[in-house]
Design a protein around this motif. Structure first.
Motif, PDB file in Angstrom:
ATOM      1  N   TYR A  14      -3.856   0.441 -10.835  1.00  0.00           N
ATOM      2  CA  TYR A  14      -2.895   0.846  -9.808  1.00  0.00           C
ATOM      3  C   TYR A  14      -2.741  -0.247  -8.752  1.00  0.00           C
ATOM      4  CZ  TYR A  14      -0.237   4.247  -7.089  1.00  0.00           C
ATOM      5  OH  TYR A  14       0.764   4.909  -6.420  1.00  0.00           O
ATOM      6  N   PHE A  15      -3.872  -0.834  -8.339  1.00  0.00           N
ATOM      7  CA  PHE A  15      -3.814  -1.900  -7.328  1.00  0.00           C
ATOM      8  C   PHE A  15      -3.023  -3.106  -7.832  1.00  0.00           C
ATOM      9  CE2 PHE A  15      -8.081  -0.527  -5.219  1.00  0.00           C
ATOM     10  CZ  PHE A  15      -7.442   0.598  -4.722  1.00  0.00           C
ATOM     11  N   ARG A  16      -3.121  -3.390  -9.108  1.00  0.00           N
ATOM     12  CA  ARG A  16      -2.400  -4.536  -9.666  1.00  0.00           C
ATOM     13  C   ARG A  16      -0.890  -4.317  -9.636  1.00  0.00           C
ATOM     14  NH1 ARG A  16      -4.927  -6.159 -15.350  1.00  0.00           N
ATOM     15  NH2 ARG A  16      -3.446  -7.876 -15.068  1.00  0.00           N
ATOM     16  N   GLY A  17      -0.462  -3.070  -9.541  1.00  0.00           N
ATOM     17  CA  GLY A  17       0.962  -2.773  -9.486  1.00  0.00           C
ATOM     18  C   GLY A  17       1.556  -2.873  -8.091  1.00  0.00           C
ATOM     19  N   ILE A  18       0.712  -3.043  -7.080  1.00  0.00           N
ATOM     20  CA  ILE A  18       1.209  -3.202  -5.709  1.00  0.00           C
ATOM     21  C   ILE A  18       1.782  -4.614  -5.548  1.00  0.00           C
ATOM     22  CG2 ILE A  18       0.539  -3.273  -3.274  1.00  0.00           C
ATOM     23  CD1 ILE A  18      -1.582  -1.195  -3.917  1.00  0.00           C
ATOM     24  N   PRO A  19       2.987  -4.753  -5.025  1.00  0.00           N
ATOM     25  CA  PRO A  19       3.617  -6.083  -4.915  1.00  0.00           C
ATOM     26  C   PRO A  19       2.747  -7.071  -4.140  1.00  0.00           C
ATOM     27  CG  PRO A  19       5.211  -4.353  -4.463  1.00  0.00           C
ATOM     28  CD  PRO A  19       3.881  -3.674  -4.554  1.00  0.00           C
ATOM     29  N   GLN A  20       2.570  -8.225  -4.707  1.00  0.00           N
ATOM     30  CA  GLN A  20       1.782  -9.274  -4.060  1.00  0.00           C
ATOM     31  C   GLN A  20       2.419  -9.734  -2.763  1.00  0.00           C
ATOM     32  OE1 GLN A  20      -1.227 -10.407  -4.997  1.00  0.00           O
ATOM     33  NE2 GLN A  20      -1.271 -11.778  -3.196  1.00  0.00           N
ATOM     34  N   GLU A  21       3.747  -9.587  -2.655  1.00  0.00           N
ATOM     35  CA  GLU A  21       4.441 -10.026  -1.449  1.00  0.00           C
ATOM     36  C   GLU A  21       3.957  -9.281  -0.208  1.00  0.00           C
ATOM     37  OE1 GLU A  21       5.831  -9.203  -4.232  1.00  0.00           O
ATOM     38  OE2 GLU A  21       6.735 -11.074  -4.965  1.00  0.00           O
ATOM     39  N   LEU A  22       3.641  -7.983  -0.369  1.00  0.00           N
ATOM     40  CA  LEU A  22       3.133  -7.205   0.764  1.00  0.00           C
ATOM     41  C   LEU A  22       1.800  -7.752   1.252  1.00  0.00           C
ATOM     42  CD1 LEU A  22       3.931  -3.557  -0.415  1.00  0.00           C
ATOM     43  CD2 LEU A  22       5.130  -4.892   1.328  1.00  0.00           C
ATOM     44  N   ILE A  23       0.939  -8.104   0.320  1.00  0.00           N
ATOM     45  CA  ILE A  23      -0.377  -8.636   0.682  1.00  0.00           C
ATOM     46  C   ILE A  23      -0.234 -10.007   1.322  1.00  0.00           C
ATOM     47  CG2 ILE A  23      -2.606  -9.351  -0.252  1.00  0.00           C
ATOM     48  CD1 ILE A  23      -2.280  -7.190  -2.385  1.00  0.00           C
ATOM     49  N   ASP A  24       0.649 -10.833   0.757  1.00  0.00           N
ATOM     50  CA  ASP A  24       0.868 -12.170   1.332  1.00  0.00           C
ATOM     51  C   ASP A  24       1.433 -12.076   2.744  1.00  0.00           C
ATOM     52  OD1 ASP A  24      -0.028 -13.269  -1.027  1.00  0.00           O
ATOM     53  OD2 ASP A  24       1.986 -13.533  -1.862  1.00  0.00           O
ATOM     54  N   ALA A  25       2.335 -11.134   2.967  1.00  0.00           N
ATOM     55  CA  ALA A  25       2.917 -10.968   4.305  1.00  0.00           C
ATOM     56  C   ALA A  25       1.857 -10.532   5.304  1.00  0.00           C
ATOM     57  CB  ALA A  25       4.052  -9.947   4.256  1.00  0.00           C
ATOM     58  N   ALA A  26       0.959  -9.653   4.864  1.00  0.00           N
ATOM     59  CA  ALA A  26      -0.116  -9.212   5.757  1.00  0.00           C
ATOM     60  C   ALA A  26      -1.055 -10.366   6.097  1.00  0.00           C
ATOM     61  CB  ALA A  26      -0.890  -8.070   5.104  1.00  0.00           C
ATOM     62  N   ARG A  27      -1.323 -11.218   5.137  1.00  0.00           N
ATOM     63  CA  ARG A  27      -2.219 -12.354   5.383  1.00  0.00           C
ATOM     64  C   ARG A  27      -1.555 -13.361   6.330  1.00  0.00           C
ATOM     65  NH1 ARG A  27      -6.755 -12.160   2.678  1.00  0.00           N
ATOM     66  NH2 ARG A  27      -6.925 -11.018   0.709  1.00  0.00           N
ATOM     67  N   LEU A  28      -0.247 -13.496   6.238  1.00  0.00           N
ATOM     68  CA  LEU A  28       0.461 -14.382   7.173  1.00  0.00           C
ATOM     69  C   LEU A  28       0.382 -13.852   8.604  1.00  0.00           C
ATOM     70  CD1 LEU A  28       3.660 -15.321   5.128  1.00  0.00           C
ATOM     71  CD2 LEU A  28       1.721 -16.814   5.702  1.00  0.00           C
ATOM     72  N   ASP A  29       0.265 -12.533   8.723  1.00  0.00           N
ATOM     73  CA  ASP A  29       0.118 -11.925  10.055  1.00  0.00           C
ATOM     74  C   ASP A  29      -1.316 -11.952  10.547  1.00  0.00           C
ATOM     75  OD1 ASP A  29       2.793 -11.380  10.218  1.00  0.00           O
ATOM     76  OD2 ASP A  29       2.616  -9.348   9.404  1.00  0.00           O
ATOM     77  N   GLY A  30      -2.223 -12.549   9.770  1.00  0.00           N
ATOM     78  CA  GLY A  30      -3.602 -12.688  10.210  1.00  0.00           C
ATOM     79  C   GLY A  30      -4.560 -11.634   9.693  1.00  0.00           C
ATOM     80  N   ALA A  31      -4.137 -10.803   8.750  1.00  0.00           N
ATOM     81  CA  ALA A  31      -5.016  -9.763   8.215  1.00  0.00           C
ATOM     82  C   ALA A  31      -6.039 -10.375   7.261  1.00  0.00           C
ATOM     83  CB  ALA A  31      -4.193  -8.700   7.495  1.00  0.00           C
ATOM     84  N   ASN A  32      -7.269  -9.915   7.367  1.00  0.00           N
ATOM     85  CA  ASN A  32      -8.283 -10.348   6.419  1.00  0.00           C
ATOM     86  C   ASN A  32      -8.302  -9.417   5.217  1.00  0.00           C
ATOM     87  OD1 ASN A  32      -9.734  -8.033   7.229  1.00  0.00           O
ATOM     88  ND2 ASN A  32     -10.830  -9.188   8.806  1.00  0.00           N
ATOM     89  N   THR A  33      -9.248  -9.624   4.304  1.00  0.00           N
ATOM     90  CA  THR A  33      -9.275  -8.836   3.066  1.00  0.00           C
ATOM     91  C   THR A  33      -9.477  -7.356   3.350  1.00  0.00           C
ATOM     92  OG1 THR A  33     -10.168 -10.721   1.833  1.00  0.00           O
ATOM     93  CG2 THR A  33     -10.450  -8.541   0.856  1.00  0.00           C
TER      94      THR A  33
END
Length: 276
Positions: free
Chosen positions: A161-180
């Motif tokens: 299920y996690f693999r189906g979550i768009p990578q773009e959302l995670i990348d955008a969060a990391r650009l905003d400074g979010a950690n893992t």
């Protein structure tokens, strides 16, 4: 042509109706018997309605020597602790297998997943010896600890299920400074509510219905769970089937309530999985 289509449709519904009767029949029989006295059960047909309805069996279960109320409390507490432990550990492990790159990730995942092929009965003796050596046999923690740290099935389901979550959302969060951990808690988990609800339902039902391990690792009535308490009623009360059916009805009610609470998320997760 119309009659042929009508006949095939009627045949399908007839088969479905027979399947529903075979599935729901035992539950109906259990509920009807639970509200009868021993005399009514002996003198009337098994499918006849109780006349009059009585709650004597439920009162005897909860206040009598059967201590069924205590068994329900112990089962609820054990299932809740197992659920919390499995969800936390499974979510962390599944996210690591799905989104974190580390050496040997795929090999480790498939080796761990291969443990699904091991029959649970094979683990009874090793787990029993471990609980005995740790001094936890015939205790509440012996019901919880062997199952509280994730499960291969839950990790596999969450990983896909996690693999189906768009990578773009995670990348955008990391650009905003979010950690893992921020990504996991604030993005992945909220988007995965349907599958988490499904796992919640599956985990609670499987451990609510667990029988072999509690029977082996506990003795007496102090840490008896619902399934063991229900089985013991058959010999403890000389085959009083109205009491046994009252116990099965009480054991069924929490599962029905749980399904009603999570049915939308459960159906939604099936829909999403089917369209993926």
């Amino acid at each position: 042509m119309k009659w042929t289509k009508f006949g095939s449709t009627a045949a399908i519904y007839l088969v479905l109706l027979l399947g529903a009767l075979l599935t729901l029949g035992p539950f109906l029989l259990s509920i009807l018997t639970a509200f009868k006295t021993r005399e009514q059960f002996a003198q009337q047909s098994a499918l006849s309605w109780p006349d009059p309805f009585t709650v004597e069996n439920f009162a005897q279960l909860l206040t009598g020597p059967a201590q069924f109320g205590r068994a329900i409390v112990i089962t609820v507490l054990a299932a809740m602790l197992i659920l919390v432990g499995q969800l936390i550990c499974s979510i962390l492990a599944a996210y690591a297998f799905a989104r974190v790159d580390f050496p040997g990730r795929q090999v480790l995942f498939w080796v761990y997943l291969s443990t699904l092929m091991i029959p649970p009965v094979v683990l009874v003796v090793p787990l029993y010896l471990m609980m005995t050596e740790a001094g936890l046999r015939n205790s509440f923690w012996s019901l919880v600890l062997p199952f509280a740290f994730a499960s291969p099935y839950a990790i596999f389901l969450l990983r896909e299920y996690f693999r189906g979550i768009p990578q773009e959302l995670i990348d955008a969060a990391r650009l905003d400074g979010a950690n893992t951990l921020d990504v996991l808690v604030e993005i992945v988990v909220p988007l995965s509510r349907p599958i988490i609800a499904t796992l919640t339902l599956i985990t609670i039902v499987s451990h609510w219905n667990s029988f072999m391990w509690p029977l082996v690792v506990t003795t007496g009535t102090e840490w008896r769970v619902v399934t063991v308490a229900t089985a013991s009623l058959q010999s403890q009360f000389n085959g009083n089937w109205t009491l046994v059916m009252a116990a099965t009805t009480l054991a069924l009610v929490p599962l029905l309530v749980l399904f009603l609470l999570f049915q939308r998320s459960f159906v939604r997760s099936i829909t999403i999985a089917g369209s993926a």
